[in-house]
Design an enzyme around this catalytic site. Sequence first.
Site, PDB file in Angstrom:
ATOM      1  N   GLU A 168       4.073   0.578   2.712  1.00 12.03           N
ATOM      2  CA  GLU A 168       3.677  -0.271   1.594  1.00 12.03           C
ATOM      3  C   GLU A 168       2.206  -0.661   1.665  1.00 12.03           C
ATOM      4  O   GLU A 168       1.639  -0.784   2.749  1.00 12.03           O
ATOM      5  CB  GLU A 168       4.538  -1.544   1.604  1.00 12.03           C
ATOM      6  CG  GLU A 168       6.012  -1.245   1.441  1.00 12.03           C
ATOM      7  CD  GLU A 168       6.919  -2.420   1.780  1.00 12.03           C
ATOM      8  OE1 GLU A 168       8.073  -2.414   1.331  1.00 12.03           O
ATOM      9  OE2 GLU A 168       6.465  -3.330   2.505  1.00 12.03           O
TER      10      GLU A 168
ATOM     11  N   GLU B   9      12.206  -0.067  -7.035  1.00  9.57           N
ATOM     12  CA  GLU B   9      13.105   0.199  -5.923  1.00  9.57           C
ATOM     13  C   GLU B   9      13.885  -1.080  -5.631  1.00  9.57           C
ATOM     14  O   GLU B   9      13.421  -2.176  -5.932  1.00  9.57           O
ATOM     15  CB  GLU B   9      12.332   0.603  -4.659  1.00  9.57           C
ATOM     16  CG  GLU B   9      11.573   1.901  -4.777  1.00  9.57           C
ATOM     17  CD  GLU B   9      10.868   2.292  -3.487  1.00  9.57           C
ATOM     18  OE1 GLU B   9      11.087   1.596  -2.462  1.00  9.57           O
ATOM     19  OE2 GLU B   9      10.107   3.257  -3.510  1.00  9.57           O
TER      20      GLU B   9
END
Length: 483
Positions: free
Chosen positions: A210, A427
């Site tokens: 991330e 997600e």
Amino acid sequence: MRRTTVPAAVLGLLLAGAGPAQAAPADGPVPPGPVALGNPEFTANVMAPLKVTDWADFEADLDAVAAYGVDAVSVDVWWGDVEGAADNQFDWTYYDRVFDVVTSKGLDLAPILSFHQCGGNVGDDYTSLLPEWLWQKYAGRSFQGVQLGEFGLQHRSEQGNHSRESVQGWADQVVMNEYRDFTRAFEDRYGERYAEDVVEINVSLGPSGELRYPSYNQHDTGTGYPTRGALQSYSPLAVRDFQKTTIQRYGSLEAVNAAWGTGYTAQDQITPPQDADAFFSSHAYLDTQYGRDFVDWYNGSLVDHGERVLRTVIRTLGDDFPQADIGYKVPGIHWSMTNPEHPRATEVTTGLIQTSVDVDSWATGHGYQRIVELANRFDGGPREVVVHFTALEMDDQDYAPQYSLAETLVHWFGDYAFRAGVAVKGENALAGGLYSDAGWDNIDEAFAGWGYLGLTVLRVGDVSEGVGARRYAQLIATYGPQR
């Protein structure tokens, strides 16, 4: 591929019949609505296991999701597994098998160039450390006048601890050739074999893949959910960059002193917060010029790191994988958002928001403007850059100790991405949300009202049967093309 929006007339009809998800916010614009509806860029993907060990189960899961319309499988390509043995020695044996199995089921590939450690985070059931030779190779180097040493590539936190989960962005120029070599080796191995099967290449930009700092990771203590986390800007490279950036911004040390109300006599006195607890508890990060300047630099450094790595990967890929977009992931850091002691502080320590802008305004994406608009730095380039945002399945829990606005944050992020012209896909953050209709109701709400164009489910085994399979099939039937 470029985003195709729903025609205005159709969108108007959809909004007219919409439920609460599409009610216009009192202080903001009308929500985007179901932009994925009838949109050829809608995608429905699943994540493979971190490492496949039961191949029969994996194939059965792939058969199940392929049957109801999943498009592609996202696969972590672990740097530590492929190049862990020695510099520029690559072992692709495992990925030869994974990619062959996935494509044999008629599914496309969405590989992740995983330049981060696997292991030690929520849901990790596999460990793959960054190559050990990496730390040793650069220990004797210097950069920006800093002798790197044993920890020179690593983040250093406010607690004085070092993280080995990913290379700090302030060392990008030192190690960029490593990202380039790995990408080129991947391209050489699979560029022809899977030229038409790779539909997206996701690029790891930090821990857990991330775009964030390791502000709540294992190297520190007392920084996990739902705390504010810890700042990660105390390495010599980070401190040097903060000093240099500050002087460039103001033009002189005297101007810095005038802006901050300080009495510095040397550039070296410019530092990240020396008492991080007081920096947050006093709200200096929100209310002082020094605090806002520091957070701006911290956030800007993260975004610039993302641009450098993404641009390197895009250039290295060249014309290979012509169907592939480039993706990056932004986590839904949803806790401590309304904590009166330090509102929005966890988003600050992860590097995701600015505080020099109005963090309560839709016009600034509630502080996420630069993180979202990173994708627009590549406009006119050879590939579309898309952003993936997590936590689509979560509820708001706006009470102690969570002070979470997870659902609200999903709305903010999708809305701003849509208005900025950035393709945004979603997600789930945790697998547990896929086992309840309530979690899927939140996912449906994100698609119905807030501009999301695709979903990648964590993980394939969680939607191969039961509630997950039923609800994902329904989502695909609603937004996907007629099959």
